[in-house]
Design a protein around this motif. Structure first.
Motif, PDB file in Angstrom:
ATOM      1  N   LYS B  27       0.886  -1.160   0.000  1.00 51.79           N
ATOM      2  CA  LYS B  27       0.000   0.000   0.000  1.00 51.79           C
ATOM      3  C   LYS B  27       0.919   1.203   0.000  1.00 51.79           C
ATOM      4  O   LYS B  27       1.905   1.238   0.735  1.00 51.79           O
ATOM      5  CB  LYS B  27      -0.784  -0.049   1.293  1.00 51.79           C
ATOM      6  CG  LYS B  27      -2.228   0.352   1.406  1.00 51.79           C
ATOM      7  CD  LYS B  27      -3.167  -0.017   0.407  1.00 51.79           C
ATOM      8  CE  LYS B  27      -4.592   0.433   0.527  1.00 51.79           C
ATOM      9  NZ  LYS B  27      -5.060   1.008  -0.713  1.00 51.79           N
ATOM     10  N   GLY B  32      -1.027   9.936   4.711  1.00 49.50           N
ATOM     11  CA  GLY B  32      -1.415   9.020   5.775  1.00 49.50           C
ATOM     12  C   GLY B  32      -2.694   9.413   6.506  1.00 49.50           C
ATOM     13  O   GLY B  32      -3.112   8.741   7.439  1.00 49.50           O
ATOM     14  N   MET B  33      -3.353  10.463   6.059  1.00 46.47           N
ATOM     15  CA  MET B  33      -4.523  10.959   6.798  1.00 46.47           C
ATOM     16  C   MET B  33      -5.730  10.039   6.660  1.00 46.47           C
ATOM     17  O   MET B  33      -6.642  10.066   7.470  1.00 46.47           O
ATOM     18  CB  MET B  33      -4.891  12.384   6.350  1.00 46.47           C
ATOM     19  CG  MET B  33      -3.899  13.441   6.772  1.00 46.47           C
ATOM     20  SD  MET B  33      -3.838  13.659   8.580  1.00 46.47           S
ATOM     21  CE  MET B  33      -2.492  12.582   8.993  1.00 46.47           C
ATOM     22  N   LEU B  52       5.736   7.363   0.002  1.00 44.98           N
ATOM     23  CA  LEU B  52       6.124   8.134  -1.186  1.00 44.98           C
ATOM     24  C   LEU B  52       6.773   9.477  -0.835  1.00 44.98           C
ATOM     25  O   LEU B  52       7.247  10.182  -1.732  1.00 44.98           O
ATOM     26  CB  LEU B  52       4.884   8.416  -2.051  1.00 44.98           C
ATOM     27  CG  LEU B  52       4.087   7.203  -2.534  1.00 44.98           C
ATOM     28  CD1 LEU B  52       2.892   7.674  -3.372  1.00 44.98           C
ATOM     29  CD2 LEU B  52       4.959   6.257  -3.369  1.00 44.98           C
ATOM     30  N   ASN B 104     -11.093  24.143   2.278  1.00 51.59           N
ATOM     31  CA  ASN B 104     -12.241  23.627   3.031  1.00 51.59           C
ATOM     32  C   ASN B 104     -12.015  22.235   3.611  1.00 51.59           C
ATOM     33  O   ASN B 104     -12.892  21.689   4.259  1.00 51.59           O
ATOM     34  CB  ASN B 104     -13.467  23.568   2.110  1.00 51.59           C
ATOM     35  CG  ASN B 104     -14.247  24.860   2.138  1.00 51.59           C
ATOM     36  OD1 ASN B 104     -15.027  25.087   3.056  1.00 51.59           O
ATOM     37  ND2 ASN B 104     -14.007  25.709   1.163  1.00 51.59           N
ATOM     38  N   ILE B 105     -10.871  21.657   3.352  1.00 50.82           N
ATOM     39  CA  ILE B 105     -10.629  20.288   3.815  1.00 50.82           C
ATOM     40  C   ILE B 105     -10.182  20.307   5.278  1.00 50.82           C
ATOM     41  O   ILE B 105      -9.251  21.031   5.631  1.00 50.82           O
ATOM     42  CB  ILE B 105      -9.546  19.611   2.956  1.00 50.82           C
ATOM     43  CG1 ILE B 105     -10.024  19.513   1.503  1.00 50.82           C
ATOM     44  CG2 ILE B 105      -9.200  18.242   3.514  1.00 50.82           C
ATOM     45  CD1 ILE B 105      -8.974  18.978   0.549  1.00 50.82           C
ATOM     46  N   GLY B 114      -2.030  16.011   4.344  1.00 49.33           N
ATOM     47  CA  GLY B 114      -2.849  15.291   3.363  1.00 49.33           C
ATOM     48  C   GLY B 114      -2.515  15.765   1.960  1.00 49.33           C
ATOM     49  O   GLY B 114      -2.171  16.927   1.746  1.00 49.33           O
ATOM     50  N   THR B 115      -2.629  14.852   0.987  1.00 44.89           N
ATOM     51  CA  THR B 115      -2.216  15.193  -0.382  1.00 44.89           C
ATOM     52  C   THR B 115      -3.365  15.033  -1.372  1.00 44.89           C
ATOM     53  O   THR B 115      -4.304  14.266  -1.141  1.00 44.89           O
ATOM     54  CB  THR B 115      -1.068  14.271  -0.853  1.00 44.89           C
ATOM     55  OG1 THR B 115      -1.582  12.940  -0.978  1.00 44.89           O
ATOM     56  CG2 THR B 115       0.097  14.281   0.132  1.00 44.89           C
ATOM     57  N   ALA B 121      -6.978   9.171  -4.817  1.00 48.29           N
ATOM     58  CA  ALA B 121      -6.864   7.712  -4.875  1.00 48.29           C
ATOM     59  C   ALA B 121      -7.775   7.042  -3.853  1.00 48.29           C
ATOM     60  O   ALA B 121      -8.267   5.943  -4.073  1.00 48.29           O
ATOM     61  CB  ALA B 121      -5.412   7.291  -4.628  1.00 48.29           C
ATOM     62  N   ALA B 127     -15.313  13.220   0.431  1.00 51.06           N
ATOM     63  CA  ALA B 127     -14.141  14.089   0.314  1.00 51.06           C
ATOM     64  C   ALA B 127     -14.487  15.326  -0.515  1.00 51.06           C
ATOM     65  O   ALA B 127     -15.399  15.298  -1.351  1.00 51.06           O
ATOM     66  CB  ALA B 127     -12.997  13.329  -0.341  1.00 51.06           C
ATOM     67  N   LEU B 165      -7.618   2.593 -10.439  1.00 52.38           N
ATOM     68  CA  LEU B 165      -6.200   2.292 -10.180  1.00 52.38           C
ATOM     69  C   LEU B 165      -5.961   0.792 -10.208  1.00 52.38           C
ATOM     70  O   LEU B 165      -6.690   0.030  -9.578  1.00 52.38           O
ATOM     71  CB  LEU B 165      -5.823   2.764  -8.772  1.00 52.38           C
ATOM     72  CG  LEU B 165      -5.062   4.053  -8.546  1.00 52.38           C
ATOM     73  CD1 LEU B 165      -4.802   4.207  -7.058  1.00 52.38           C
ATOM     74  CD2 LEU B 165      -3.758   4.090  -9.329  1.00 52.38           C
ATOM     75  N   GLU B 169      -0.194   0.408  -9.839  1.00 48.73           N
ATOM     76  CA  GLU B 169      -0.231   1.722 -10.465  1.00 48.73           C
ATOM     77  C   GLU B 169      -0.256   2.830  -9.415  1.00 48.73           C
ATOM     78  O   GLU B 169      -0.808   2.656  -8.334  1.00 48.73           O
ATOM     79  CB  GLU B 169      -1.504   1.805 -11.321  1.00 48.73           C
ATOM     80  CG  GLU B 169      -1.455   2.798 -12.445  1.00 48.73           C
ATOM     81  CD  GLU B 169      -2.658   2.622 -13.376  1.00 48.73           C
ATOM     82  OE1 GLU B 169      -2.522   2.893 -14.575  1.00 48.73           O
ATOM     83  OE2 GLU B 169      -3.734   2.200 -12.901  1.00 48.73           O
ATOM     84  N   LEU B 170       0.312   3.974  -9.768  1.00 47.08           N
ATOM     85  CA  LEU B 170       0.314   5.136  -8.880  1.00 47.08           C
ATOM     86  C   LEU B 170      -0.343   6.317  -9.559  1.00 47.08           C
ATOM     87  O   LEU B 170      -0.273   6.456 -10.772  1.00 47.08           O
ATOM     88  CB  LEU B 170       1.750   5.555  -8.565  1.00 47.08           C
ATOM     89  CG  LEU B 170       2.536   4.741  -7.564  1.00 47.08           C
ATOM     90  CD1 LEU B 170       3.917   5.374  -7.380  1.00 47.08           C
ATOM     91  CD2 LEU B 170       1.806   4.690  -6.241  1.00 47.08           C
ATOM     92  N   SER B 195     -16.632  14.899  11.745  1.00 52.43           N
ATOM     93  CA  SER B 195     -15.414  14.667  10.969  1.00 52.43           C
ATOM     94  C   SER B 195     -15.012  15.886  10.155  1.00 52.43           C
ATOM     95  O   SER B 195     -13.860  16.025   9.787  1.00 52.43           O
ATOM     96  CB  SER B 195     -15.635  13.501  10.002  1.00 52.43           C
ATOM     97  OG  SER B 195     -16.541  13.896   8.978  1.00 52.43           O
ATOM     98  N   GLY B 196     -15.931  16.749   9.837  1.00 50.99           N
ATOM     99  CA  GLY B 196     -15.629  17.892   8.980  1.00 50.99           C
ATOM    100  C   GLY B 196     -15.716  17.561   7.499  1.00 50.99           C
ATOM    101  O   GLY B 196     -15.633  18.455   6.660  1.00 50.99           O
ATOM    102  N   PHE B 197     -15.854  16.283   7.161  1.00 48.41           N
ATOM    103  CA  PHE B 197     -16.042  15.913   5.751  1.00 48.41           C
ATOM    104  C   PHE B 197     -17.349  16.537   5.235  1.00 48.41           C
ATOM    105  O   PHE B 197     -18.149  17.045   6.017  1.00 48.41           O
ATOM    106  CB  PHE B 197     -16.128  14.390   5.606  1.00 48.41           C
ATOM    107  CG  PHE B 197     -14.798  13.704   5.485  1.00 48.41           C
ATOM    108  CD1 PHE B 197     -14.268  13.424   4.235  1.00 48.41           C
ATOM    109  CD2 PHE B 197     -14.070  13.329   6.606  1.00 48.41           C
ATOM    110  CE1 PHE B 197     -13.040  12.779   4.102  1.00 48.41           C
ATOM    111  CE2 PHE B 197     -12.840  12.692   6.486  1.00 48.41           C
ATOM    112  CZ  PHE B 197     -12.330  12.413   5.232  1.00 48.41           C
TER     113      PHE B 197
END
Ligand SMILES: Cc1cc2nc3c(=O)[nH]c(=O)nc-3n(C[C@H](O)[C@H](O)[C@H](O)COP(=O)(O)OP(=O)(O)OC[C@H]3O[C@@H](n4cnc5c(N)ncnc54)[C@H](O)[C@@H]3O)c2cc1C
Lengths: 777, 291
Positions: B27, B32-33, B52, B104-105, B114-115, B121, B127, B165, B169-170, B195-197
C-alpha cells in the motif's frame, strides 16, 4: 486571637497566569503514558464485540504461544479479586456482581474479557487478536424505555424487569397543588447519553515489589486516595502498602472520578508477573468503556396559577444506568431530583426515579452530574409555562424566585440554599443584552422571515461536595502547610487538581495569608505517600472545600510562626506580615526563613510548642454551597439548512469571591463548550443491538474551537456564609446553565411555527425538518 | 490503536517505488490521513507500506502551456498537500476553485500533510476534492513500471472508495485546466459536524457573456457513492440570464435521479435537499464572481 497580617499586595482576586502552564505548554509534563520503568510490560485488553452474549469457551493458547507474550488472564483467573465497587447506596438497590473480567457472560460492547501481557505494546495488541472466544450472542437492549417494557431482553437474567431501583421523593402537598392548579404544563424531555472524551484517555502503570509487598499504581484519576482504599480492598492488599500516584491528568470531567476494572486488573497483573505493567486506553476503548454521562428520559409536569405563580412540580425520571453500577452510577439521578425545583419557589414536589439496566457502558458523573439534567428540565418547563401563559420568560422567572431576604432558603426537596439573590444575575444578563431592544430586534427579524430566538436559563447548582453525612465517602477535605527550614513553603492538598489550576489559586491563598511570594510556594497533590488522606477533585469542590481546609491550616501555622517570632524577638507585641515578624516596639524584624531555621534547629522552643513549622487541617463543610447564575443566548436558525448560529452568549455567574478571574473565566468557557456540545451536537448513539455507532471522533461530534461563540461573562457577588473564604464552586456552572439557554433560544426562534420543545442535540437536520413541516416533527 | 505488523520502505525515486509496489500486497503511503486511521483500526492491514514522501518528482506543481487543455493546464504532483494547493500563488491565480476547495478540507493539521493524490486515490464519497475535480473536468495521470495513462476524473473514480487504479499503479499527478479569464467559481459545503467531511459539497464554475450565462460546470460530492457532475443543472442554467429564479430552477435538479447516501448525520432526503441549497449557493456566488 489569630495573627494579624498587614497585607501589602494581595494576590487573591487577580488575573494571575497558571503556575501549571509552563510544563503543560512546553510538553514537559508527565502523563501516565510518559512513565517508563526497567522491565516494564504492556497489557492489552480483549473486549466484547457483543452487547449481550454467553461465553461458551475461551482459547488463549494461540496468544500465549506467541513470542513476547508472558501471560493471558481471563475471568476464571481473577476469582480472588473483589468486585468493581459501587459507592452509592439506595434502599433496595440491586447491585450486579461486577467482576474485573467477564466470566460466563458479557453485558455490553467493550466488556473486558481477557488481558494479554507482553514485552511490548505491539505484541500485546497482536496477542488479543489471537485469543479465540466462542460467543453465543443474546438479545440486547439499549433504550431504557424499551428495557422497561414487558418482554424486553433481561440485561441481568436474575432481574427480568431491568429495574435496578426506584426512588421516590416528595415535599409539600403535590397532589393538592395539581388539583388546585389553573394551568398544568407537561412535556417529555430527554438528556441524551454523552461521552466525556477527555483529551488524555485513561491509563495505568502498576509496579509491585514482592520483597516489600508494595504496590504502586500510577493512574489518571481524580481521586487518588479513594482509589488506593478501594483497589487495596479489591486486591486484598494492606492499604498502607499501596501507593497511588496521579501524574498529570489530561482532563477528567467526572469520568475519572471512579474506580475502574483496569485499575485493579493492572495491580493484579503486576503482582502475578512480578514486573511493572502499563495499560493505556485507546480512544476507541475510551468511547466504549469509560463511563458515559446523562442518559435521562424525563416526564415533567408543572402546576401553576394563571398569573404565573408556580405551585407544583411532578417528575418521572428514567435513568439509563448501563449494565453495571460504577462508583456513583445510581446516585447521579438523585442529585437531579434534589435540584429539580431549580431556583423557583415550588413548595410542592413529587418525583419518581426508575434506574434501568441496559446493555450499554455504565453512566456516571459527567460535568454537572445530575444538575444539568435537572436544570435543563426545569428551565425548559418554565419556558413552556411562559409560552402557555403568553408571559415573558424573564418576567415569569423573576416572579418565582425566593426573595433576597428568604435565605437560607429551605427547598421542598429538603436542601438549604445557603445564600442568594437570584434576580441579580438575571437582571444583569438582561441588561448586558439590552433585553427590550433585543426583543424588538427579534420582532423585526421574524417579520422579515428570519428565525431568530432569545433563550434564557437561570441555574442553581449544588456543589462543594459536601457535608460528609450527605456523601458516600466523606465530604471533607484536607490541607497541610509546611514552611521548610529554608523558609520555602510547601502546601499539600487532598484535592487532586487536573486542569482546574489549584496549584495557582492555592498558592495565591497561601501567599496572601503568609505574606510571602507565590514563587516561594509549591502546591503538591496526587501522591498518597506524600499527601495526607484527601477526597479528591470533583463536584466543584476543590476550592470550596479544599480552600477552607488550606485557610485553616494557614491560621494554625501563622499562630505558630508568631510564637517563634515572639520568642526570637523577645517581645510579646509582634506582628507577622510580608514574610517576616516585626516587633512593634523596637521595629526589629526577623525573616520567616530565620524563624523556620530556628524552629527546626530547636535550640530553644516557645512554651508548649513543638519544633518545626507545619500544620494540617481537615475541614468538614457545614453545608453544600449553591452558586447560581443566568445565561442568555441569542441564536438564529438557517431556514434553508437548519444550522444554528449562536450570535450572542452571555453568562452571568455568582460564585461569590473570585480568587483568580482568569481561571474562573476559563472554567465558564470550558463549561459552556461542553454545554454547547450537548445542546447542539454530541450524542452517544447505540443501535438496537447495543452497538455504539458514534464510537469514534469521526462520528461523535464535539464542539471545536472554531465553532465556539464569543462568550461574554459577568459576575454578581452575594456573600456566602458557608466557608471562611466566601467561595463557591464554578467548575460545572457553565455546563449547567448552558444547554437550556441554547434550546430555549432555538425553540423561541421556531415558536411561531408551533414548536414547543426540541430534544437535544439540535442537529441541523432535526431543525430543518421542523422548519419545513411548519413545526410538526 | 495499533496497526498490524508491516514492512516499511521509503524509496527516493518513482522508479524504485513502482518496482516495490509491483511485488504485490503493498500500500502506498502519502499523507497518511486516510490510510493510517484505517490501519490503526485494523480495517486495513497491508504487509508492506511504501512511503512516497521522499520522492521529489511527485511534489511538483507547475503550469504547462500546451498540455492537456486548450487554454493550458496545471499539473499538480500527487504529493502536493492540501495546504500547498490552498496557498500556492500559481493555483490561486490559475485555478482558484481548486484552492478554495482545498481550503475547506479538514483542519490545518490535516491540510499540512494530506495530499491531492492521496485524497483522489482514496475516493472517499464525502471528500471535498472530487467536487472540484468534477467541475474542472480534471484528468488523472497514472503510472506503472511499464507505462503511463491519463483518465478523466469521472472515469478514474468508480464508486465509493473504489477507483480505476490497478494494483501496481500510482497516481502521478492531477491535471486541471488553467481557468479562462472571467470565470466565476465557488465551493460551498455543509460539513459533517464530527469529521468535517462534506455531508454535501458543491463546486461551481460559470461564465457570462452579454448578459447570458454561457458556461456552467457543477460538481457534487457527499450526496452519492461517487462525486458527479450535475449536468442537468448545467444545461438548465446555460443560456439564461442567471437570475435568482434561474438559479433556483436549475439547482432544484441537482439531486434528481441520484441514489442518495444516508447515515447518522444526514438522511437521504436531507442530503438531497441540501444538495439543492448548496448548489444554489455555489451558483449564486460563482455568478457574482464572474465577469
Ligand atoms: C481529522 C481528519 C479530517 C479530515 N477532513 C477532511 C475533509 O473535511 N475533507 C476531505 O476531503 N478530506 C478530509 N480528510 C481526509 C484527508 O483529506 C486525507 O488527506 C485524504 O483523504 C488522503 O490523503 P493522504 O495524502 O493523507 O493519503 P493517504 O492516507 O496516505 O492514502 C490514502 C489512500 O490513497 C492511496 N494513495 C495515496 N497516494 C497515492 C498515489 N499517489 N497513488 C496511488 N494511491 C495513493 C493510499 O495507498 C491509500 O489507500 C480528513 C482526514 C482527517 C484525519
Amino acid at each position: 486571637m489569630a495573627t494579624t497580617i498587614t497585607k501589602t499586595e494581595t494576590l487573591v482576586g487577580k488575573r494571575i497566569r497558571r503556575k501549571e502552564d509552563p510544563r503543560l505548554i512546553t510538553g514537559t509534563a508527565t502523563y501516565v503514558d510518559d512513565i517508563q520503568m526497567p522491565g516494564m510490560h504492556h497489557a492489552c485488553i480483549l473486549r466484547s464485540p457483543h452487547g449481550a452474549a454467553r461465553i461458551r469457551s475461551i482459547n488463549i493458547k494461540p496468544a500465549i504461544n506467541q513470542a513476547g507474550v508472558v501471560a493471558v488472564f481471563i475471568g476464571k483467573d481473577i476469582e480472588a479479586v473483589g468486585p468493581v465497587p459501587c459507592g452509592a447506596s439506595l434502599p433496595g438497590l440491586r447491585v450486579p456482581a461486577h467482576s474485573i473480567l467477564a466470566k460466563d457472560r458479557v453485558y455490553y460492547v467493550g466488556h473486558p474479557v481477557a488481558v494479554a501481557v507482553a514485552t511490548d505494546r505491539y505484541i500485546a495488541r497482536d496477542a488479543i487478536d489471537l485469543i479465540e472466544v466462542d460467543y453465543e450472542p443474546l438479545q440486547a437492549v439499549s433504550d431504557p424505555e424499551k428495557a422497561l417494557e414487558p418482554g424486553a431482553p433481561a440485561v441481568h437474567p436474575e432481574w427480568p424487569d431491568n429495574t435496578a431501583f426506584t426512588f421516590h421523593q416528595e415535599g409539600g402537598e403535590p397532589e393538592k397543588a395539581f388539583k388546585e392548579a389553573e394551568v398544568v404544563v407537561k412535556q417529555r424531555i430527554t438528556s441524551q447519553r454523552l461521552v466525556p472524551t477527555s483529551i488524555e484517555t485513561r491509563g495505568v502503570v502498576a509496579d509491585y515489589r514482592s520483597a516489600e509487598k508494595n504496590l504502586t499504581l500510577y493512574s489518571s484519576t481524580q481521586i487518588p486516595h479513594l482509589l488506593r482504599t478501594l483497589v487495596a480492598q479489591m486486591l486484598g492488599l494492606a492499604e498502607n502498602r499501596m501507593r497511588v500516584i496521579t501524574p498529570e491528568v489530561g482532563g477528567g470531567f467526572g469520568s475519572k472520578l471512579n474506580v475502574y476494572a483496569e485499575e485493579a486488573l493492572m495491580g493484579f497483573v503486576a503482582m502475578k508477573i512480578g514486573k511493572p505493567v502499563k495499560w493505556i486506553e485507546s480512544r476507541r476503548e475510551n468511547f466504549l468503556c469509560t463511563i458515559h454521562g446523562r442518559g435521562h428520559v424525563d416526564y415533567y409536569e408543572i402546576a401553576a396559577r394563571r398569573d404565573g405563580t408556580v405551585l407544583g412540580l411532578r417528575l418521572k425520571l428514567i435513568q439509563d444506568l448501563g449494565a453495571y453500577h460504577q462508583l456513583l452510577t445510581p446516585a447521579i439521578p438523585t442529585l437531579s431530583v434534589l435540584m429539580m425545583p431549580g431556583l423557583y419557589k415550588f413548595r410542592n414536589v413529587i418525583a419518581d426515579i426508575v434506574g434501568v439496566f441496559t446493555n450499554c457502558v455504565p453512566t456516571d458523573a459527567y460535568r454537572g452530574a445530575g444538575r444539568p439534567e435537572a436544570t435543563h428540565g426545569i428551565e425548559r418547563m418554565m419556558d413552556l409555562l411562559a409560552l402557555e401563559l403568553k408571559m415573558d420568560p424573564a418576567e415569569l422567572r423573576l416572579k418565582n424566585f425566593p426573595g433576597k431576604g428568604e435565605f437560607p432558603y429551605l427547598t421542598a426537596t429538603g436542601l438549604s440554599y445557603d445564600s442568594g439573590d437570584y434576580a441579580a444575575p438575571l437582571k444583569k444578563a438582561l441588561d448586558m443584552v439590552d433585553y427590550h431592544k433585543l426583543r424588538n430586534a427579534q420582532r423585526d427579524a421574524k417579520a422579515k422571515g428570519r428565525l431568530m430566538g432569545i433563550g434564557i436559563s437561570t441555574y442553581g447548582e449544588i456543589c462543594a461536595f459536601g457535608p460528609s453525612p450527605a456523601t458516600p465517602a466523606g465530604g471533607w477535605e484536607s490541607a497541610t502547610v509546611k514552611i521548610e527550614p529554608s523558609g520555602k513553603v510547601t502546601v499539600l492538598t487532598g484535592t487532586s487538581p487536573h486542569g482546574q489550576g489549584e496549584e495557582t489559586t492555592f498558592a495565591q491563598i497561601a501567599a496572601d495569608e503568609l505574606g510571602v511570594s507565590m514563587d516561594d510556594i509549591i502546591v503538591l497533590h496526587g501522591d498518597t505517600s506524600i499527601v495526607q488522606y484527601g477526597i479528591g477533585t470533583f463536584g466543584s469542590r476543590s476550592t470550596a472545600v479544599g480552600g477552607p481546609a488550606l485557610y485553616y491550616a494557614l491560621q494554625d501555622l501563622k499562630a505558630k510562626i508568631k510564637k517563634f517570632g515572639e520568642m526570637l524577638l523577645e517581645s510579646d507585641d509582634v506582628t507577622c506580615s510580608g514574610g517576616q515578624c516585626i516587633c512593634n516596639k523596637t521595629g526589629k524584624t526577623i525573616e520567616f526563613a530565620q524563624i523556620a531555621a530556628a524552629s527546626y534547629r530547636a535550640m530553644k522552643l516557645p512554651p508548649n510548642t513543638e519544633p518545626g513549622l507545619m500544620a494540617t487541617h481537615f475541614w468538614e463543610p457545614p453545608n453544600f454551597a449553591f452558586p447560581f447564575g443566568a445565561h442568555i443566548v441569542v441564536s438564529e436558525v438557517d431556514r434553508d439548512t437548519g444550522q444554528v448560529e449562536i450570535q450572542r452568549y452571555v453568562a452571568v455567574d455568582d460564585c461569590v469571591n473570585i480568587i483568580n478571574p482568569l481561571l474562573v473565566d476559563g472554567q465558564i468557557h470550558g463549561g459552556v463548550a461542553q454545554g454547547l456540545g450537548q445542546a447542539l451536537c454530541e450524542q452517544a448513539v447505540y443501535d438496537e443491538n447495543a452497538q455504539l455507532i458514534t464510537g469514534e471522533l469521526m462520528d461523535y461530534a464535539l464542539p471545536k474551537a472554531s465553532t465556539m461563540p464569543y462568550i461574554e461573562t459577568g459576575h454578581t457577588i452575594t456573600p456566602s456564609p458557608v466557608n471562611p473564604l466566601g467561595v463557591k464552586g464554578v467548575g460545572e456552572a457553565g455546563t449547567i446553565g448552558c444547554s437550556p439557554a441554547v434550546v430555549n433560544s432555538v425553540v423561541d426562534a421556531l415558536s411561531h411555527l408551533g414548536v414547543r420543545h426540541i430534544d437535544m442535540p439540535l442537529t441541523s437536520e432535526k431543525l430543518w425538518k421542523l422548519v419545513r413541516q411548519g413545526g410538526q416533527a | 490503536m495499533i496497526p498490524q505488523n508491516f514492512e516499511y520502505s521509503a524509496p527516493t525515486s518513482l522508479k524504485e517505488a513502482l518496482a516495490l509496489i509491483a511485488k504485490g500486497d503493498a500500500k502506498v503511503l502519502a499523507g497518511g490521513m486516510s490510510l493510517i486511521p484505517l490501519m490503526k483500526l485494523r480495517l486495513a492491514a497491508p504487509e508492506h507500506v511504501v512511503d512516497l514522501s521522499r520522492i521529489a518528482d511527485l511534489k511538483s506543481v507547475h503550469e504547462d502551456g500546451k498540455g492537456e487543455f486548450p487554454g493550458g493546464a496545471l499539473h499538480l504532483g500527487a504529493l502536493a498537500t492540501h495546504f500547498e494547493i490552498e496557498s500556492s500563488a500559481l493555483v490561486r491565480s490559475k485555478c482558484p476553485l481548486l484552492a478554495e476547495v482545498a481550503s475547506n478540507i479538514g483542519d490545518v493539521q490535516v491540510r499540512n500533510v494530506g495530499t491531492i493524490g492521496g485524497s483522489t486515490a482514496h475516493a472517499d464519497p464525502a471528500a471535498d476534492y472530487p467536487a472540484g475535480l468534477m467541475a474542472l473536468e480534471a484528468k488523472v495521470h497514472l503510472t506503472t513500471a511499464k507505462g503511463e495513462r491519463t483518465l478523466p476524473i469521472d472515469q478514474f473514480i468508480v464508486d465509493a472508495l473504489s477507483t480505476a487504479l490497478k494494483p501496481n499503479e500510482l497516481v502521478r499527478e492531477i491535471i486541471v485546466p488553467v481557468e479562462t479569464r472571467g470565470t466565476g467559481f465557488s465551493y460551498q459545503k455543509l460539513a459533517q459536524p464530527a469529521s468535517g467531511f462534506a455531508v454535501v459539497g458543491v463546486a461551481a464554475r460559470v461564465r457570462k457573456s452579454a448578459g447570458k450565462v454561457t458556461f456552467v460546470r457543477v460538481g457534487v460530492t457527499g450526496l452519492a457513492g461517487k462525486a458527479f457532475r450535475a449536468t442537468r443543472v448545467e444545461k438548465l442554467l446555460e443560456g439564461t440570464s442567471g437570475s435568482a429564479a434561474d438559479i433556483q430552477k436549475a439547482a432544484a435538479q441537482a439531486a434528481e435521479g441520484v441514489d442518495a447516501n444516508t447515515d447518522l448525520h444526514a438522511s437521504a432526503d436531507y442530503r438531497r435537499q441540501m444538495t439543492k441549497v448548496f448548489t444554489a449557493r455555489a451558483l449564486t456566488q460563482a455568478l457574482s464572481r464572474a465577469d
